[in-house]
Design a protein around this motif. Structure first.
Motif, PDB file in Angstrom:
ATOM      1  N   PHE A  58       0.826  -1.214   0.000  1.00  0.00           N
ATOM      2  CA  PHE A  58       0.000   0.000   0.000  1.00  0.00           C
ATOM      3  C   PHE A  58       0.865   1.272   0.000  1.00  0.00           C
ATOM      4  CE2 PHE A  58      -4.439  -1.356   0.656  1.00  0.00           C
ATOM      5  CZ  PHE A  58      -4.252  -2.720   0.853  1.00  0.00           C
ATOM      6  N   GLU A  59       2.172   1.099  -0.082  1.00  0.00           N
ATOM      7  CA  GLU A  59       3.115   2.210  -0.001  1.00  0.00           C
ATOM      8  C   GLU A  59       2.771   3.351  -0.982  1.00  0.00           C
ATOM      9  OE1 GLU A  59       6.318   2.168   1.727  1.00  0.00           O
ATOM     10  OE2 GLU A  59       6.873   4.131   0.903  1.00  0.00           O
ATOM     11  N   ASN A  60       2.439   2.968  -2.212  1.00  0.00           N
ATOM     12  CA  ASN A  60       2.148   3.984  -3.239  1.00  0.00           C
ATOM     13  C   ASN A  60       0.668   4.069  -3.586  1.00  0.00           C
ATOM     14  OD1 ASN A  60       4.849   4.916  -3.691  1.00  0.00           O
ATOM     15  ND2 ASN A  60       5.238   2.875  -4.563  1.00  0.00           N
ATOM     16  N   VAL A  61      -0.154   3.625  -2.648  1.00  0.00           N
ATOM     17  CA  VAL A  61      -1.602   3.682  -2.880  1.00  0.00           C
ATOM     18  C   VAL A  61      -2.161   4.956  -2.251  1.00  0.00           C
ATOM     19  CG1 VAL A  61      -3.812   2.537  -2.399  1.00  0.00           C
ATOM     20  CG2 VAL A  61      -1.808   1.167  -2.998  1.00  0.00           C
ATOM     21  N   THR A  62      -2.991   5.633  -3.026  1.00  0.00           N
ATOM     22  CA  THR A  62      -3.713   6.812  -2.516  1.00  0.00           C
ATOM     23  C   THR A  62      -5.182   6.415  -2.436  1.00  0.00           C
ATOM     24  OG1 THR A  62      -2.163   8.335  -3.535  1.00  0.00           O
ATOM     25  CG2 THR A  62      -4.353   9.202  -3.078  1.00  0.00           C
ATOM     26  N   THR A  63      -5.847   6.781  -1.350  1.00  0.00           N
ATOM     27  CA  THR A  63      -7.259   6.402  -1.230  1.00  0.00           C
ATOM     28  C   THR A  63      -8.163   7.623  -1.100  1.00  0.00           C
ATOM     29  OG1 THR A  63      -7.178   6.217   1.178  1.00  0.00           O
ATOM     30  CG2 THR A  63      -6.687   4.218  -0.080  1.00  0.00           C
ATOM     31  N   PHE A  64      -9.365   7.457  -1.605  1.00  0.00           N
ATOM     32  CA  PHE A  64     -10.431   8.446  -1.422  1.00  0.00           C
ATOM     33  C   PHE A  64     -11.665   7.714  -0.939  1.00  0.00           C
ATOM     34  CE2 PHE A  64      -7.659  10.664  -4.339  1.00  0.00           C
ATOM     35  CZ  PHE A  64      -7.699  11.968  -3.847  1.00  0.00           C
ATOM     36  N   TYR A 116     -12.225  18.617  -2.398  1.00  0.00           N
ATOM     37  CA  TYR A 116     -12.195  17.144  -2.468  1.00  0.00           C
ATOM     38  C   TYR A 116     -12.202  16.700  -3.941  1.00  0.00           C
ATOM     39  CZ  TYR A 116     -12.770  12.505  -0.385  1.00  0.00           C
ATOM     40  OH  TYR A 116     -12.568  11.204   0.043  1.00  0.00           O
ATOM     41  N   GLU A 117     -13.074  17.314  -4.708  1.00  0.00           N
ATOM     42  CA  GLU A 117     -13.137  17.023  -6.151  1.00  0.00           C
ATOM     43  C   GLU A 117     -11.777  17.322  -6.807  1.00  0.00           C
ATOM     44  OE1 GLU A 117     -15.732  16.226  -8.409  1.00  0.00           O
ATOM     45  OE2 GLU A 117     -17.134  15.745  -6.805  1.00  0.00           O
ATOM     46  N   HIS A 118     -11.199  18.445  -6.394  1.00  0.00           N
ATOM     47  CA  HIS A 118      -9.926  18.874  -6.963  1.00  0.00           C
ATOM     48  C   HIS A 118      -8.821  17.851  -6.623  1.00  0.00           C
ATOM     49  CE1 HIS A 118      -7.041  21.650  -8.569  1.00  0.00           C
ATOM     50  NE2 HIS A 118      -6.309  21.521  -7.471  1.00  0.00           N
ATOM     51  N   ARG A 151     -22.096  16.065  -7.926  1.00  0.00           N
ATOM     52  CA  ARG A 151     -20.701  16.088  -7.460  1.00  0.00           C
ATOM     53  C   ARG A 151     -20.687  16.038  -5.935  1.00  0.00           C
ATOM     54  NH1 ARG A 151     -18.377  14.893 -12.059  1.00  0.00           N
ATOM     55  NH2 ARG A 151     -16.529  14.964 -10.754  1.00  0.00           N
ATOM     56  N   THR A 152     -19.499  16.058  -5.355  1.00  0.00           N
ATOM     57  CA  THR A 152     -19.359  15.999  -3.895  1.00  0.00           C
ATOM     58  C   THR A 152     -20.110  17.163  -3.239  1.00  0.00           C
ATOM     59  OG1 THR A 152     -17.188  15.004  -4.212  1.00  0.00           O
ATOM     60  CG2 THR A 152     -17.673  15.896  -2.018  1.00  0.00           C
ATOM     61  N   ARG A 153     -20.924  16.832  -2.246  1.00  0.00           N
ATOM     62  CA  ARG A 153     -21.766  17.857  -1.596  1.00  0.00           C
ATOM     63  C   ARG A 153     -22.377  17.307  -0.315  1.00  0.00           C
ATOM     64  NH1 ARG A 153     -24.041  14.333  -4.070  1.00  0.00           N
ATOM     65  NH2 ARG A 153     -26.241  14.025  -4.512  1.00  0.00           N
ATOM     66  N   LEU A 154     -23.140  18.165   0.358  1.00  0.00           N
ATOM     67  CA  LEU A 154     -23.855  17.742   1.568  1.00  0.00           C
ATOM     68  C   LEU A 154     -25.198  17.142   1.157  1.00  0.00           C
ATOM     69  CD1 LEU A 154     -23.534  18.210   4.791  1.00  0.00           C
ATOM     70  CD2 LEU A 154     -25.333  19.917   4.427  1.00  0.00           C
ATOM     71  N   LYS A 155     -25.558  16.006   1.749  1.00  0.00           N
ATOM     72  CA  LYS A 155     -26.851  15.379   1.451  1.00  0.00           C
ATOM     73  C   LYS A 155     -27.632  15.150   2.734  1.00  0.00           C
ATOM     74  CE  LYS A 155     -28.780  13.853  -1.584  1.00  0.00           C
ATOM     75  NZ  LYS A 155     -29.792  14.547  -2.426  1.00  0.00           N
ATOM     76  N   THR A 156     -28.940  15.223   2.625  1.00  0.00           N
ATOM     77  CA  THR A 156     -29.818  14.876   3.746  1.00  0.00           C
ATOM     78  C   THR A 156     -30.133  13.385   3.654  1.00  0.00           C
ATOM     79  OG1 THR A 156     -30.825  17.058   3.520  1.00  0.00           O
ATOM     80  CG2 THR A 156     -32.022  15.439   4.851  1.00  0.00           C
ATOM     81  N   LEU A 157     -29.942  12.670   4.748  1.00  0.00           N
ATOM     82  CA  LEU A 157     -30.177  11.218   4.726  1.00  0.00           C
ATOM     83  C   LEU A 157     -31.673  10.903   4.809  1.00  0.00           C
ATOM     84  CD1 LEU A 157     -27.295  10.075   7.108  1.00  0.00           C
ATOM     85  CD2 LEU A 157     -27.263  10.401   4.631  1.00  0.00           C
ATOM     86  N   ILE A 180     -21.489  14.256   4.035  1.00  0.00           N
ATOM     87  CA  ILE A 180     -20.779  14.773   2.858  1.00  0.00           C
ATOM     88  C   ILE A 180     -20.462  13.559   1.999  1.00  0.00           C
ATOM     89  CG2 ILE A 180     -18.657  15.872   2.026  1.00  0.00           C
ATOM     90  CD1 ILE A 180     -18.680  17.606   4.508  1.00  0.00           C
ATOM     91  N   THR A 181     -20.875  13.619   0.759  1.00  0.00           N
ATOM     92  CA  THR A 181     -20.694  12.445  -0.107  1.00  0.00           C
ATOM     93  C   THR A 181     -20.212  12.837  -1.505  1.00  0.00           C
ATOM     94  OG1 THR A 181     -21.824  10.531  -1.099  1.00  0.00           O
ATOM     95  CG2 THR A 181     -23.186  12.490  -0.775  1.00  0.00           C
ATOM     96  N   MET A 182     -19.387  11.968  -2.069  1.00  0.00           N
ATOM     97  CA  MET A 182     -19.075  12.119  -3.500  1.00  0.00           C
ATOM     98  C   MET A 182     -20.408  12.045  -4.231  1.00  0.00           C
ATOM     99  SD  MET A 182     -16.027   9.619  -4.692  1.00  0.00           S
ATOM    100  CE  MET A 182     -14.597   9.348  -3.707  1.00  0.00           C
ATOM    101  N   GLY A 183     -20.525  12.752  -5.343  1.00  0.00           N
ATOM    102  CA  GLY A 183     -21.756  12.675  -6.126  1.00  0.00           C
ATOM    103  C   GLY A 183     -21.769  11.427  -7.008  1.00  0.00           C
ATOM    104  N   VAL A 184     -22.928  11.164  -7.595  1.00  0.00           N
ATOM    105  CA  VAL A 184     -23.026  10.012  -8.506  1.00  0.00           C
ATOM    106  C   VAL A 184     -22.081  10.238  -9.694  1.00  0.00           C
ATOM    107  CG1 VAL A 184     -24.592   8.582  -9.888  1.00  0.00           C
ATOM    108  CG2 VAL A 184     -25.465   9.763  -7.861  1.00  0.00           C
ATOM    109  N   GLY A 185     -22.043  11.479 -10.149  1.00  0.00           N
ATOM    110  CA  GLY A 185     -21.145  11.825 -11.262  1.00  0.00           C
ATOM    111  C   GLY A 185     -19.693  11.622 -10.880  1.00  0.00           C
ATOM    112  N   THR A 186     -19.348  11.999  -9.643  1.00  0.00           N
ATOM    113  CA  THR A 186     -17.965  11.830  -9.161  1.00  0.00           C
ATOM    114  C   THR A 186     -17.617  10.335  -9.131  1.00  0.00           C
ATOM    115  OG1 THR A 186     -18.550  13.586  -7.593  1.00  0.00           O
ATOM    116  CG2 THR A 186     -16.348  12.604  -7.380  1.00  0.00           C
TER     117      THR A 186
END
Ligand code: GLP
Length: 259
Positions: A58-64, A116-118, A151-157, A180-186
């Motif tokens: 996992f040394e060179n793994v980046t996660t989101f 986050y998107e950036h 895109r990434t934004r605040l959502k009401t559950l 806060i969630t990534m969007g479907v498009g993201t």
């Protein structure tokens, strides 16, 4: 889309881990999108085992990560940040600076979401996104009627999500109302996706997401528009699929073709 049906939760998790690890091994710098919930726990256990016994690096793994409850700090035991460190990150050799999880305490939410998107773009996009599915058909926390281009934004559950997730909290009132969630498009900009679902409780929503129309009402159905998605199910989650036999046949034929 390829649908793989495995006998039980363990086999589903192993299949997913084989896929994720083989993708990770293909690239020196790998960007992995991660999900929370109980479904990917078996996958994470298997990845940890592969790290310890088979040198999965996992040394060179980046996660989101897909999402985080709004209002929970990373030290809160029900935060997704805490979940990820407990169930995966602290057991592997990932660099802290390569881990990205939405900040549930962000003061300027809009600005944070843009950043986050950036960051995802800067990393070169997500190579492989791991997904689960909520009982109301959500991916990440994209509740019904989330725009399929969101895109990434605040959502009401939804109340359904609050009730589903209440099992992790002392009581229902403690479950945050926003995330806060990534969007479907993201999410579906990821180069590859793997969606996992287990148990009969997901059978109905899985059939809708896979075989129903693409609809904002079931945001996971947007995977039908993605060109490289694998869905790994156990028998319970596959129970309501109409073309189950065909998906099994394809699975067998693909293996034979690749021999
Ligand atoms: C939460 C997460 C989703 C996850 C879902 C299903 O709502 N935001 O990303 O897919 O839970 O959880 P479980 O796997 O526990 O059924």
């Amino acid at each position: 889309m390829q649908v793989l049906i495995r006998a039980n939760y363990e086999e589903m998790s192993k299949e997913a881990a084989r896929y994720v690890s083989s993708e990770m091994r293909k690239k020196v710098k790998f960007v992995l999108g991660l999900a929370t919930g109980s479904t990917p726990l078996g996958l994470y256990k298997e990845l940890i085992r592969m790290h310890k016994e088979e040198g999965l690096d996992f040394e060179n793994v980046t996660t989101f990560n897909l999402d985080e409850y709004y209002g929970l700090s990373p030290t809160h035991e029900q935060s997704y940040s805490y979940f990820m460190w407990e169930n995966l990150f602290k057991h592997v050799n990932i660099k802290k600076e390569n881990v990205h999880i939405p900040d549930g305490m962000a003061k300027d939410v809009e600005k944070f979401c843009e950043e986050y998107e950036h960051m995802i773009k800067e990393a070169g996009g997500i190579d492989l996104q791991v997904l689960g599915i909520g009982s109301d058909g959500h991916i990440a926390f994209n509740e019904p009627l989330s725009s399929l281009g969101s895109r990434t934004r605040l959502k009401t559950l939804t109340q359904q999500t609050i009730e589903d997730n209440a099992r992790f909290f002392e009581n229902k009132d403690e479950v945050p109302r926003y995330a806060i969630t990534m969007g479907v498009g993201t999410v579906f900009e990821a180069h590859k996706c793997i969606l996992l679902a287990s148990s009969h409780s997901k059978a109905d929503v899985i059939a809708k997401a896979i075989e129903g129309p693409v609809a904002a009402y079931i945001t996971a159905s947007a995977m039908q528009l993605h060109r490289d998605t694998i869905v790994v199910l156990d028998e319970g989650a596959a129970a309501e699929l109409k073309r189950k036999d065909y998906y099994r046949y394809v699975d067998k034929m693909v293996k034979e073709f690749n021999k």
